[in-house]
Design a protein around this motif. Sequence first.
Motif, PDB file in Angstrom:
ATOM      1  N   MET A   1      73.345  72.807 -30.923  1.00 52.58           N
ATOM      2  CA  MET A   1      73.419  72.648 -29.437  1.00 52.58           C
ATOM      3  C   MET A   1      72.098  72.896 -28.912  1.00 52.58           C
ATOM      4  SD  MET A   1      75.427  72.182 -27.068  1.00 52.58           S
ATOM      5  CE  MET A   1      77.316  72.444 -27.112  1.00 52.58           C
ATOM      6  N   ARG A   2      71.303  73.831 -29.276  1.00 48.00           N
ATOM      7  CA  ARG A   2      69.848  73.820 -28.953  1.00 48.00           C
ATOM      8  C   ARG A   2      69.100  72.694 -28.746  1.00 48.00           C
ATOM      9  NH1 ARG A   2      68.020  80.033 -30.135  1.00 48.00           N
ATOM     10  NH2 ARG A   2      69.217  81.092 -28.799  1.00 48.00           N
ATOM     11  N   ARG A   3      69.156  72.072 -30.167  1.00 48.52           N
ATOM     12  CA  ARG A   3      68.582  70.679 -30.358  1.00 48.52           C
ATOM     13  C   ARG A   3      68.871  69.694 -29.233  1.00 48.52           C
ATOM     14  NH1 ARG A   3      69.919  67.356 -34.539  1.00 48.52           N
ATOM     15  NH2 ARG A   3      69.550  65.474 -34.248  1.00 48.52           N
ATOM     16  N   HIS A   4      70.103  69.646 -28.691  1.00 48.39           N
ATOM     17  CA  HIS A   4      70.573  68.552 -27.890  1.00 48.39           C
ATOM     18  C   HIS A   4      69.836  68.880 -26.612  1.00 48.39           C
ATOM     19  CE1 HIS A   4      73.184  66.782 -30.716  1.00 48.39           C
ATOM     20  NE2 HIS A   4      73.932  67.661 -30.801  1.00 48.39           N
ATOM     21  N   ILE A   5      70.088  70.233 -26.284  1.00 50.41           N
ATOM     22  CA  ILE A   5      69.318  70.690 -24.909  1.00 50.41           C
ATOM     23  C   ILE A   5      67.834  70.351 -24.795  1.00 50.41           C
ATOM     24  CG2 ILE A   5      68.885  72.576 -23.563  1.00 50.41           C
ATOM     25  CD1 ILE A   5      71.462  74.069 -24.345  1.00 50.41           C
ATOM     26  N   ARG A   6      67.069  70.558 -26.113  1.00 51.33           N
ATOM     27  CA  ARG A   6      65.702  70.423 -26.014  1.00 51.33           C
ATOM     28  C   ARG A   6      65.440  68.726 -26.011  1.00 51.33           C
ATOM     29  NH1 ARG A   6      63.839  71.218 -31.435  1.00 51.33           N
ATOM     30  NH2 ARG A   6      64.162  69.065 -31.537  1.00 51.33           N
ATOM     31  N   ASP A   7      66.268  68.143 -26.871  1.00 45.00           N
ATOM     32  CA  ASP A   7      66.033  66.567 -26.982  1.00 45.00           C
ATOM     33  C   ASP A   7      66.347  66.019 -25.625  1.00 45.00           C
ATOM     34  OD1 ASP A   7      65.253  66.706 -29.493  1.00 45.00           O
ATOM     35  OD2 ASP A   7      67.226  66.288 -30.171  1.00 45.00           O
ATOM     36  N   ALA A   8      67.343  66.369 -24.857  1.00 39.94           N
ATOM     37  CA  ALA A   8      67.852  65.838 -23.417  1.00 39.94           C
ATOM     38  C   ALA A   8      66.831  66.276 -22.453  1.00 39.94           C
ATOM     39  CB  ALA A   8      69.017  66.521 -23.053  1.00 39.94           C
ATOM     40  N   ILE A  56      73.186  63.709 -17.933  1.00 40.58           N
ATOM     41  CA  ILE A  56      73.669  62.170 -18.605  1.00 40.58           C
ATOM     42  C   ILE A  56      73.102  62.054 -20.187  1.00 40.58           C
ATOM     43  CG2 ILE A  56      73.410  59.949 -18.467  1.00 40.58           C
ATOM     44  CD1 ILE A  56      73.411  59.960 -15.411  1.00 40.58           C
ATOM     45  N   ILE A  57      71.731  62.342 -20.206  1.00 48.08           N
ATOM     46  CA  ILE A  57      71.204  62.304 -21.516  1.00 48.08           C
ATOM     47  C   ILE A  57      71.949  63.326 -22.608  1.00 48.08           C
ATOM     48  CG2 ILE A  57      69.202  62.801 -22.948  1.00 48.08           C
ATOM     49  CD1 ILE A  57      67.625  61.404 -20.708  1.00 48.08           C
ATOM     50  N   LEU A  61      74.132  62.682 -26.017  1.00 54.71           N
ATOM     51  CA  LEU A  61      73.940  63.195 -27.162  1.00 54.71           C
ATOM     52  C   LEU A  61      75.034  64.018 -27.823  1.00 54.71           C
ATOM     53  CD1 LEU A  61      70.251  64.528 -26.502  1.00 54.71           C
ATOM     54  CD2 LEU A  61      71.073  62.605 -27.968  1.00 54.71           C
ATOM     55  N   VAL A  62      75.701  64.846 -26.960  1.00 52.96           N
ATOM     56  CA  VAL A  62      76.912  65.633 -27.629  1.00 52.96           C
ATOM     57  C   VAL A  62      78.284  64.748 -27.784  1.00 52.96           C
ATOM     58  CG1 VAL A  62      78.718  67.208 -26.743  1.00 52.96           C
ATOM     59  CG2 VAL A  62      76.290  67.645 -26.314  1.00 52.96           C
ATOM     60  N   LEU A  63      78.447  63.745 -26.931  1.00 55.07           N
ATOM     61  CA  LEU A  63      79.661  62.863 -27.334  1.00 55.07           C
ATOM     62  C   LEU A  63      79.243  62.112 -28.644  1.00 55.07           C
ATOM     63  CD1 LEU A  63      80.533  61.580 -23.850  1.00 55.07           C
ATOM     64  CD2 LEU A  63      81.687  63.290 -25.271  1.00 55.07           C
ATOM     65  N   THR A  64      78.011  61.688 -28.936  1.00 57.07           N
ATOM     66  CA  THR A  64      77.494  60.740 -30.060  1.00 57.07           C
ATOM     67  C   THR A  64      77.674  61.764 -31.380  1.00 57.07           C
ATOM     68  OG1 THR A  64      75.292  61.156 -29.677  1.00 57.07           O
ATOM     69  CG2 THR A  64      76.281  58.973 -29.131  1.00 57.07           C
ATOM     70  N   LYS A  65      77.199  63.033 -30.962  1.00 54.63           N
ATOM     71  CA  LYS A  65      77.472  64.056 -32.278  1.00 54.63           C
ATOM     72  C   LYS A  65      78.685  64.139 -32.720  1.00 54.63           C
ATOM     73  CE  LYS A  65      76.280  68.295 -34.320  1.00 54.63           C
ATOM     74  NZ  LYS A  65      75.733  68.240 -35.411  1.00 54.63           N
ATOM     75  N   GLU A  66      79.723  64.357 -31.609  1.00 50.51           N
ATOM     76  CA  GLU A  66      81.188  64.553 -31.945  1.00 50.51           C
ATOM     77  C   GLU A  66      81.789  63.234 -32.481  1.00 50.51           C
ATOM     78  OE1 GLU A  66      83.123  65.750 -28.227  1.00 50.51           O
ATOM     79  OE2 GLU A  66      82.028  67.605 -28.083  1.00 50.51           O
ATOM     80  N   LYS A  67      81.180  62.210 -31.948  1.00 53.93           N
ATOM     81  CA  LYS A  67      81.926  60.841 -32.508  1.00 53.93           C
ATOM     82  C   LYS A  67      81.476  60.936 -34.007  1.00 53.93           C
ATOM     83  CE  LYS A  67      81.983  56.053 -32.076  1.00 53.93           C
ATOM     84  NZ  LYS A  67      81.358  54.880 -31.315  1.00 53.93           N
TER      85      LYS A  67
END
Length: 72
Positions: A1-8, A56-57, A61-67
């Motif tokens: 989750m932290r990686r997604h926040i950082r990337d976003a 939005i980003i 990122l979260v939705l693509t990971k869940e997919k």
Amino acid sequence: MRRHIRDAAIMALAIVIIKLAFRLIPPAKGFYSLFEMGIWVGMGIILTTYIIIFVIIFLILVLTKEKKVKER
């Protein structure tokens, strides 16, 4: 989750910087128009833009990971 926040955060910052850079290319009327009503309004517009792009980003990122997890 932290990686997604950082990337976003990084992606959103890059988008905002690129957008502001294009507004600075002469004529810079677009950039100056942000601050016509004052410095705080201009900074508020820039900050609001950053937050909206970040959300939005982050959601993408979260939705693509869940997919990807569901496909496994």
